[in-house]
Design a protein around this motif. Structure first.
Motif, mmCIF file in Angstrom:
data_model
loop_
_atom_site.group_PDB
_atom_site.id
_atom_site.type_symbol
_atom_site.label_atom_id
_atom_site.label_comp_id
_atom_site.label_asym_id
_atom_site.label_seq_id
_atom_site.Cartn_x
_atom_site.Cartn_y
_atom_site.Cartn_z
ATOM 1 N N LEU A 81 0.807 -1.217 0.000
ATOM 2 C CA LEU A 81 0.000 0.000 0.000
ATOM 3 C C LEU A 81 0.840 1.266 0.000
ATOM 4 C CD1 LEU A 81 -2.854 -0.975 2.508
ATOM 5 C CD2 LEU A 81 -2.763 -1.282 0.020
ATOM 6 N N GLY A 82 2.133 1.125 0.275
ATOM 7 C CA GLY A 82 3.015 2.288 0.251
ATOM 8 C C GLY A 82 2.828 3.216 1.434
ATOM 9 N N ARG A 83 2.290 2.694 2.513
ATOM 10 C CA ARG A 83 2.165 3.471 3.751
ATOM 11 C C ARG A 83 2.267 2.507 4.927
ATOM 12 N NH1 ARG A 83 -3.284 2.848 2.070
ATOM 13 N NH2 ARG A 83 -4.663 2.082 3.728
ATOM 14 N N LYS A 84 2.636 3.016 6.076
ATOM 15 C CA LYS A 84 2.826 2.174 7.241
ATOM 16 C C LYS A 84 1.491 1.634 7.735
ATOM 17 C CE LYS A 84 4.985 0.422 10.854
ATOM 18 N NZ LYS A 84 5.885 -0.742 10.725
ATOM 19 N N VAL A 85 1.386 0.312 7.790
ATOM 20 C CA VAL A 85 0.213 -0.360 8.351
ATOM 21 C C VAL A 85 0.674 -1.113 9.598
ATOM 22 C CG1 VAL A 85 -1.583 -2.100 8.001
ATOM 23 C CG2 VAL A 85 -0.926 -0.581 6.119
ATOM 24 N N GLU A 86 -0.019 -0.888 10.693
ATOM 25 C CA GLU A 86 0.372 -1.487 11.963
ATOM 26 C C GLU A 86 -0.641 -2.554 12.397
ATOM 27 O OE1 GLU A 86 0.814 1.670 14.757
ATOM 28 O OE2 GLU A 86 2.814 2.208 14.013
ATOM 29 N N TYR A 87 -0.142 -3.513 13.127
ATOM 30 C CA TYR A 87 -1.012 -4.518 13.720
ATOM 31 C C TYR A 87 -1.400 -4.078 15.122
ATOM 32 C CZ TYR A 87 -2.841 -8.765 15.779
ATOM 33 O OH TYR A 87 -3.657 -9.664 16.410
ATOM 34 N N VAL A 88 -2.688 -4.160 15.417
ATOM 35 C CA VAL A 88 -3.210 -3.783 16.726
ATOM 36 C C VAL A 88 -3.849 -5.011 17.371
ATOM 37 C CG1 VAL A 88 -4.841 -2.338 17.986
ATOM 38 C CG2 VAL A 88 -3.617 -1.407 15.994
ATOM 39 N N LYS A 89 -3.322 -5.397 18.521
ATOM 40 C CA LYS A 89 -3.890 -6.518 19.260
ATOM 41 C C LYS A 89 -5.069 -6.031 20.094
ATOM 42 C CE LYS A 89 -2.708 -10.276 22.464
ATOM 43 N NZ LYS A 89 -4.004 -10.182 23.160
#
Length: 299
Positions: free
Chosen positions: A222-230
């Motif tokens: 996607l060209g942007r920072k994607v974070e995982y959220v628990k």
């Protein structure tokens, strides 16, 4: 000369459509495909595929055998319904209908947790499914499936809005998964040559990945920072309740994520990739490849 016929029972959902598409794409010169569904309006896109005919039928109905009898099919795939609490009843009825009209082999969808012999919600449901098809008196092939990459569509809204993908599982806990298109390819290969796979149980999947790996794959594509959220388990359950999901389904999903957290053996089936390759001659899609293909759905 007429080609032999194979049936796909439950062809309007993601898995059923993937099986029909793979059969048409790779084996339309060898078989005619009857795509059976209760909702032909949802499968209208299949009607234009080579060697495919969409037929209307409810595989749990008492007269279902009369619907499929004229086709003289040699094999059938029963797509186990995922929206009912006792799918074994429907699978049993469909398998018995197939046997009664001379179908020589049936395939069915199960879940990796069936190996746990009833220790979780899904393991109980799918052990019953497996027992039902084994008891039908016809040769069978069972596909035990892991987490589907397509489940990530449930995170599409938060990925688009907040660049976050979430679940209650630990970010570093590994698990196997598979793309629906790869299920279709494996199923098609078995349906056209069922005798080579008679009375076998196959676990399919990729090499293991974590939810951190999944977030990184989205970041790359996607060209942007994607974070995982628990998400805490109680909050996750409440979010599911707000979607009006039934309690048995929520409990089953929670069981799955807890199995991921504790590294349950069925979550990390190291033979899954080799099994898939032995059936199809191909490698299953990795999470990076799947996300790259589907990136337009998350932008």
């Amino acid at each position: 000369m007429a080609k032999p016929v194979t049936l796909v029972l439950g062809s309007s959902g993601q898995v059923g459509k993937a099986i029909v598409c793979s059969l048409s794409e790779s084996y339309s010169d060898k078989v005619d495909i009857k795509a059976c569904t209760r909702h032909p309006d949802k499968a209208s896109d299949l009607a234009s595929l080579t060697s495919v005919e969409v037929i209307t039928g409810d595989m749990g109905a008492s007269a279902f055998d009369e619907i499929i009898k004229p086709f003289n099919a040699f094999s059938a795939f029963i797509v186990t319904p995922g929206d009912c609490e006792n799918p074994a009843l429907i699978v049993a009825a469909a398998a018995k209908a197939c046997k009664s009209v001379g179908v020589k082999s049936v395939c069915v969808i199960s879940d990796g947790s069936a190996a746990l012999a009833g220790k979780s919600v899904f393991s109980r449901l799918y052990k019953n499914v497996e027992d039902a098809v084994k008891d039908a008196g016809v040769a069978y092939t069972i596909f035990r499936l892991p987490y589907l990459f397509e489940n990530l569509y449930y995170s599409a809204a938060t990925i688009k809005a907040n660049s976050e993908v979430s679940s209650p599982a630990r970010p570093d806990a590994p698990f196997t998964a598979i793309a629906v298109t790869d299920i279709g390819k494996a199923a098609a290969a078995v349906l056209v040559n069922p005798s080579a796979h008679a009375n076998k149980i196959y676990s399919l999947g990729t090499n293991a990945q974590t939810f951190d790996d999944i977030a990184h794959a989205f970041t790359q594509s996607l060209g942007r920072k994607v974070e995982y959220v628990k998400v805490p388990y109680e909050k996750f359950k409440q979010l599911c309740v707000e979607k009006w999901w039934p309690e048995w389904l929520i409990d089953g999903i929670v069981d799955f994520f807890k199995a991921v957290d504790c590294g349950s053996s069925y979550i990390l089936d190291t033979s899954a990739v080799a099994t898939y390759a032995s059936i199809t001659g191909l490698e299953p899609l990795t999470v990076q490849q799947w996300v790259a293909q589907q990136a337009h759905e998350f932008n």
